[in-house]
Scaffold this motif. Structure first.
Motif, PDB file in Angstrom:
ATOM      1  N   VAL A  91       0.773  -1.209  -0.022  1.00 22.02           N
ATOM      2  CA  VAL A  91      -0.156  -0.053  -0.821  1.00 22.02           C
ATOM      3  C   VAL A  91       1.183   0.949   0.281  1.00 22.02           C
ATOM      4  CG1 VAL A  91      -1.714   1.016   0.812  1.00 22.02           C
ATOM      5  CG2 VAL A  91      -2.273  -0.945   1.500  1.00 22.02           C
ATOM      6  N   TRP A  92       2.013   1.376   0.556  1.00 26.32           N
ATOM      7  CA  TRP A  92       2.862   1.810   1.114  1.00 26.32           C
ATOM      8  C   TRP A  92       3.753   2.088  -0.474  1.00 26.32           C
ATOM      9  CZ3 TRP A  92       8.438   0.875   2.800  1.00 26.32           C
ATOM     10  CH2 TRP A  92       9.477   2.086   2.370  1.00 26.32           C
ATOM     11  N   TRP A  93       4.197   1.642  -1.289  1.00 25.24           N
ATOM     12  CA  TRP A  93       4.216   1.921  -1.960  1.00 25.24           C
ATOM     13  C   TRP A  93       3.484   2.288  -3.124  1.00 25.24           C
ATOM     14  CZ3 TRP A  93       8.572   1.526  -4.991  1.00 25.24           C
ATOM     15  CH2 TRP A  93       9.751   0.613  -4.861  1.00 25.24           C
ATOM     16  N   ARG A  94       2.251   1.786  -3.627  1.00 23.64           N
ATOM     17  CA  ARG A  94       1.366   2.390  -4.730  1.00 23.64           C
ATOM     18  C   ARG A  94       0.660   3.667  -4.089  1.00 23.64           C
ATOM     19  NH1 ARG A  94      -4.598   0.196  -2.815  1.00 23.64           N
ATOM     20  NH2 ARG A  94      -3.901   1.806  -1.085  1.00 23.64           N
ATOM     21  N   ASP A  95       0.957   4.227  -2.945  1.00 23.76           N
ATOM     22  CA  ASP A  95       0.283   5.538  -2.718  1.00 23.76           C
ATOM     23  C   ASP A  95       1.513   6.770  -2.666  1.00 23.76           C
ATOM     24  OD1 ASP A  95      -2.007   4.150  -1.778  1.00 23.76           O
ATOM     25  OD2 ASP A  95      -2.171   4.553   0.246  1.00 23.76           O
ATOM     26  N   ALA A  96       2.762   5.940  -2.333  1.00 20.57           N
ATOM     27  CA  ALA A  96       3.752   6.971  -2.726  1.00 20.57           C
ATOM     28  C   ALA A  96       4.284   7.042  -3.706  1.00 20.57           C
ATOM     29  CB  ALA A  96       4.422   6.717  -1.850  1.00 20.57           C
ATOM     30  N   SER A  97       3.960   5.917  -4.711  1.00 17.58           N
ATOM     31  CA  SER A  97       4.112   6.443  -5.786  1.00 17.58           C
ATOM     32  C   SER A  97       3.232   6.741  -6.820  1.00 17.58           C
ATOM     33  CB  SER A  97       4.271   5.086  -7.057  1.00 17.58           C
ATOM     34  OG  SER A  97       5.482   4.005  -6.398  1.00 17.58           O
ATOM     35  N   VAL A  98       2.153   6.546  -6.982  1.00 15.52           N
ATOM     36  CA  VAL A  98       0.724   7.664  -7.427  1.00 15.52           C
ATOM     37  C   VAL A  98       1.075   8.908  -7.021  1.00 15.52           C
ATOM     38  CG1 VAL A  98      -1.875   7.437  -7.559  1.00 15.52           C
ATOM     39  CG2 VAL A  98      -0.627   5.321  -8.244  1.00 15.52           C
ATOM     40  N   ALA A  99       1.100   9.464  -5.758  1.00 15.25           N
ATOM     41  CA  ALA A  99       0.947  10.173  -5.525  1.00 15.25           C
ATOM     42  C   ALA A  99       2.739  11.177  -6.135  1.00 15.25           C
ATOM     43  CB  ALA A  99       1.211  10.507  -4.165  1.00 15.25           C
ATOM     44  N   TYR A 100       3.379  10.659  -6.470  1.00 12.39           N
ATOM     45  CA  TYR A 100       4.468  11.487  -7.045  1.00 12.39           C
ATOM     46  C   TYR A 100       4.168  11.687  -8.330  1.00 12.39           C
ATOM     47  CZ  TYR A 100       9.137  12.484  -9.491  1.00 12.39           C
ATOM     48  OH  TYR A 100       9.523  13.291  -9.615  1.00 12.39           O
ATOM     49  N   PHE A 101       3.888  10.340  -9.008  1.00 10.68           N
ATOM     50  CA  PHE A 101       3.579  10.502 -10.351  1.00 10.68           C
ATOM     51  C   PHE A 101       1.942  11.456 -10.935  1.00 10.68           C
ATOM     52  CE2 PHE A 101       5.484   6.281 -10.682  1.00 10.68           C
ATOM     53  CZ  PHE A 101       7.198   6.890 -11.649  1.00 10.68           C
ATOM     54  N   GLN A 102       1.587  10.923  -9.872  1.00 10.82           N
ATOM     55  CA  GLN A 102       0.219  12.347 -10.134  1.00 10.82           C
ATOM     56  C   GLN A 102       0.838  13.518 -10.112  1.00 10.82           C
ATOM     57  OE1 GLN A 102      -3.104  12.547  -7.345  1.00 10.82           O
ATOM     58  NE2 GLN A 102      -4.774  13.272  -9.478  1.00 10.82           N
ATOM     59  N   SER A 103       1.771  13.969  -9.249  1.00  9.73           N
ATOM     60  CA  SER A 103       2.439  14.817  -8.593  1.00  9.73           C
ATOM     61  C   SER A 103       2.693  15.666 -10.478  1.00  9.73           C
ATOM     62  CB  SER A 103       3.828  15.177  -8.033  1.00  9.73           C
ATOM     63  OG  SER A 103       4.576  14.432  -8.971  1.00  9.73           O
ATOM     64  N   ARG A 104       3.168  14.751 -11.082  1.00 11.83           N
ATOM     65  CA  ARG A 104       4.015  14.819 -12.555  1.00 11.83           C
ATOM     66  C   ARG A 104       3.100  15.148 -13.807  1.00 11.83           C
ATOM     67  NH1 ARG A 104       8.313  16.547 -11.107  1.00 11.83           N
ATOM     68  NH2 ARG A 104       6.981  17.133  -9.350  1.00 11.83           N
ATOM     69  N   SER A 105       2.245  14.665 -13.859  1.00 13.73           N
ATOM     70  CA  SER A 105       1.086  14.250 -14.778  1.00 13.73           C
ATOM     71  C   SER A 105       0.140  15.411 -14.212  1.00 13.73           C
ATOM     72  CB  SER A 105       0.307  12.844 -14.374  1.00 13.73           C
ATOM     73  OG  SER A 105      -0.360  12.841 -13.700  1.00 13.73           O
ATOM     74  N   GLY A 106      -0.006  15.021 -13.639  1.00 12.62           N
ATOM     75  CA  GLY A 106      -1.700  16.015 -13.774  1.00 12.62           C
ATOM     76  C   GLY A 106      -2.846  15.345 -13.314  1.00 12.62           C
ATOM     77  N   LEU A 107      -3.040  14.576 -13.254  1.00 12.53           N
ATOM     78  CA  LEU A 107      -4.333  13.635 -13.918  1.00 12.53           C
ATOM     79  C   LEU A 107      -5.017  13.398 -12.785  1.00 12.53           C
ATOM     80  CD1 LEU A 107      -2.358  11.982 -17.619  1.00 12.53           C
ATOM     81  CD2 LEU A 107      -4.067  14.051 -16.879  1.00 12.53           C
ATOM     82  N   PRO A 108      -6.323  12.979 -13.015  1.00 11.53           N
ATOM     83  CA  PRO A 108      -7.592  12.880 -11.767  1.00 11.53           C
ATOM     84  C   PRO A 108      -6.973  11.430 -12.585  1.00 11.53           C
ATOM     85  CG  PRO A 108      -8.773  13.452 -13.509  1.00 11.53           C
ATOM     86  CD  PRO A 108      -6.734  14.079 -14.155  1.00 11.53           C
ATOM     87  N   LEU A 109      -6.922  10.308 -11.154  1.00  9.36           N
ATOM     88  CA  LEU A 109      -7.179   8.808 -10.104  1.00  9.36           C
ATOM     89  C   LEU A 109      -7.822   8.594 -11.655  1.00  9.36           C
ATOM     90  CD1 LEU A 109      -6.073   8.610  -6.820  1.00  9.36           C
ATOM     91  CD2 LEU A 109      -4.154   8.814  -8.314  1.00  9.36           C
TER      92      LEU A 109
END
Length: 718
Positions: free
Chosen positions: A675-693
């Motif tokens: 869960v940590w890996w998923r959440d940290a990675s998604v949070a970071y890559f969303q900061s790059r992409s700017g896209l909604p989940l």
């Protein structure tokens, strides 16, 4: 519980012992590995009692005596009666060299390959006899372990006609163990080598280590870290290595040492380690002579040079071939080999770290001595959860190449995550290099068939330590086991079949346990890929200790030390462009493979972002955008761990309390960290992409800054 109830429990237990009833799973600590030899009772045990009555060794040597001890231990337990040596009788197990007249008369042949063996059911004057014949005493020992493996996995031994020969010459463990007993990338306690008490104190642990390795065909061990300390080559430490060699020798295991290239300076008093300097050459020859006087069957040297700050021949403007050949000449008179690692990347900033080994070594093809083998990691970066096969495989037809796998899980959750590596090993070995047309698999490079090499090898970086269960967790033992079994026959070994063997021997052969447990194991590595590095992402782990996610790290001195270097995520897209428009690493593969990897449409999606920088809106084969696919794949990895937890919970009745509880707790840690890996990675890559989940995706539990602030200065294995 009242006194009467306790008394009743004791009475039931006593009756079970008297009547020979199989008790419920008893507490175990994992020390016995897959060599438990637990009787199962019922018809299978009865059949084995009929088939096996006694032992009859032919010949006498330390190795034959080791085979006798193992057969006595295993057969007596599996048949629930004492099985000892005596003259041939009905049901005897007869074992020895195929060339021995008594054995040859039973099997009708006298020659078998040196480490090979046959298992044969024959009739001798009306008596049923099981014959184990070897091309050497070590082959006999391997055959003994094969017989016991078949019995542990409930196979019939009534009509045996088995012939086995290893496809690979060197089948080695590489220990990254240091003289202070720390273990680089070790997650199972201290080094099992107690250098302080050697050579005088040699506990049974060392013999059990040798037994375990021999049982899966491993025939060599490199005792010390590739980041070597020159003191390992001094007389006090050579005497310690000699004591271990004496213990391992009856089990067919040779000792090797990692050699520090600058040892002539550090312990030899020379001013240089230049491989073309006559004084340096003379020093290494004298050192080799000294080693072989103490360890007559010493295997040779493993060398890490000019990589990650280690000294090497390039310090003197010499090539890797010149450095390797100098050491090869020193050990050649004694029959030794040099294993020269191709894990190199320059101290200056490379164009693409993935290209470095190919660029350094392909021009040297054909320049190495006959007793040099170049040891190549399975992928071009560094033991990632998934990497395409290393382009060196098949690209050096005049030089034997040796596979290097990592058994210890530096990048796959370390000791706490269940990740069975059989599918990873299998994926690499079955990959087709196309260097000599279709069917030119990596396995055929490794076993020498593709280019007709006689010197062949495969190494695994060990996951062994002083933890009572050897490997930090019970399921980590499976990776040691599958490495040995695949090293024996890289082309044909099957990860699922080997997992079934291991599960049956380590826990129980009951199919109600084995099938769901193996299903869980076979999916586990893919789950780790999904929640750590999906779709070809790689090297996203936190810096140094490699524990946990760190895709945001981008401020280290060298670009290739930074995870951000590998994913290249920005507002436009994500991935490392290794096509002709980028680093052109694809051109290092054979043309058929290069064309495949050069086009996103034909690149396997599992490797997509390894080779391509693509827009977040790139359309995947599922119809989803790359961004949505990435996020959902992270979530799928977490879901797989949840499913693994449920599977394991359903198997409680088949597992002893201690090992069941240990695995349950570790799976809970794995779930939290997934869960940590998923959440940290998604949070970071969303900061790059700017896209909604995408719909249905879980939102990170914390803001990105929370994950970035986490620190683990004392993570193990650094």
């Amino acid at each position: 519980m009242g006194r009467l109830s306790q008394a009743m429990v004791g009475l039931v237990a006593a009756l079970a012992l008297v009547l020979g009833l199989a008790p419920a799973a008893q507490a175990e600590d994992g020390y016995d590995l897959w060599l438990r030899y637990q009787p199962e009772g019922g018809a299978v045990e009865t059949a084995y009692r009929r088939a096996v009555s006694s032992l009859h060794p032919v010949g006498d040597s330390a190795t034959i005596r080791a085979a006798t001890a193992e057969l006595e231990r295993g057969l007596s337990s599996l048949t629930a009666r004492a099985v000892t040596t005596r003259p041939i009788a009905d049901g005897a197990v007869v074992y020895g060299l195929a060339s021995a007249p008594e054995i040859a008369a039973l099997i009708g042949q006298t020659t078998i390959a040196p480490e090979g063996y046959v298992l044969r059911s024959v009739r001798d004057n009306g008596r049923r006899v099981t014959v184990i014949a070897g091309g050497s005493d070590t082959g006999v020992l391997y055959g003994a372990f094969d017989l016991l493996r078949r019995m542990q996995t409930r196979q019939s031994i009534d009509d045996l006609n088995i012939a086995e020969t290893p496809a690979v010459h060197l089948r080695l463990l590489n220990h990254w163990d240091n003289l202070d007993r720390s273990v680089e990338r070790g997650y199972a306690g201290q080094s099992i080598w107690d250098w302080h008490t050697l050579p005088g104190f040699t506990p049974g642990l060392y013999t059990d280590y040798a037994r375990a390795n021999a049982s899966i065909g491993i025939n060599g061990t490199v005792l010390n870290n590739v980041n070597a300390n020159a003191l390992s080559l001094t007389e006090p430490y050579l005497l310690k290595a000699a004591a271990l060699a004496d213990i391992f020798r009856p089990y067919g295991i040779k000792v090797y040492l990692s050699a520090r290239f600058s040892a002539p300076i550090e312990i030899g008093g020379l001013a240089t380690a230049d491989p073309l300097d006559p004084a340096v050459q003379a020093w290494w020859k004298a050192k080799a002579d000294e080693i072989y006087r103490l360890i007559p069957d010493f295997g040779g040297f493993l060398v890490k040079a000019n990589s990650e700050g280690q000294p090497g021949p390039q310090d003197y403007h010499r090539t890797h071939a010149e450095g390797a050949n100098m050491l090869a000449d020193a050990v050649a008179p004694h029959g030794g080999v040099v294993m020269w690692r191709a894990f190199v990347y320059a101290h200056d900033n490379p164009e693409d770290r993935a290209k470095q080994a190919f660029d350094d070594f392909v021009p040297l093809d054909g320049q190495f001595r006959d007793n040099v083998i170049v040891q190549v990691k399975n992928g071009a970066i560094d033991f990632q959860p998934r990497e395409p096969f290393h382009p060196l495989f098949g690209a050096m037809p005049k030089t034997p190449l040796m596979m290097e796998f990592q058994i210890t899980k530096e990048y796959l959750g370390q000791a706490t995550h269940l990740a069975y590596l059989g599918p990873l090993f299998e994926e690499v070995l079955r990959a087709d290099t196309h260097q000599r047309g279709p069917g030119s698999t990596v396995a055929k490079v490794i076993d020498g068939r593709l280019f007709n090499h006689r010197l062949t090898g495969i190494a695994g970086v060990a996951n062994i330590g002083t933890d009572r269960n050897w490997s930090g967790s019970d399921f980590n033992q499976a990776n040691w086991y599958v490495f040995g079994r695949m090293a024996w026959d890289p082309e044909h070994a099957d990860a699922a079949a080997i997992a079934r063997e291991w599960a049956a021997m380590t826990f129980t052969p009951d199919p109600r346990f084995v099938e769901p447990a193996v299903g869980m194991m076979m999916r586990s590595r893919e789950a780790v890929v999904d929640y750590m590095t999906p779709l070809g992402l790689h090297h996203l782990m936190a810096t140094g200790h490699h524990y946990g996610p760190g895709p945001w790290v981008s401020d280290l001195a060298r670009p290739e030390w930074n995870p951000a270097y590998y994913h290249q995520a920005d507002v436009a897209g994500i991935g490392f462009d290794r096509t002709a428009s980028g680093s052109d690493a694809v051109s290092q593969y054979a043309p058929e493979i290069a064309r495949l990897f050069a086009d996103p449409a034909t690149t396997p999606e599992a490797d997509l972002l390894w080779f391509h920088h693509l827009p977040w809106t790139y359309r995947m084969r599922s119809g989803r955008t790359l961004w949505d696919e990435l996020v959902l794949t992270y979530g799928h990895g977490v879901d797989e761990v949840t499913a693994m937890q449920a599977t394991w919970a359903s198997l409680e009745d088949f597992v002893d309390r201690e090992r069941f509880a240990d695995t349950t707790q570790l799976l809970a840690i794995q779930h939290d960290e997934a869960v940590w890996w998923r959440d940290a990675s998604v949070a970071y890559f969303q900061s790059r992409s700017g896209l909604p989940l995408p719909a249905g995706a879980a939102a990170p539990a914390h803001p990105l800054s929370w994950y970035e602030a986490l620190q683990f200065p004392y993570a193990p294995g650094h």
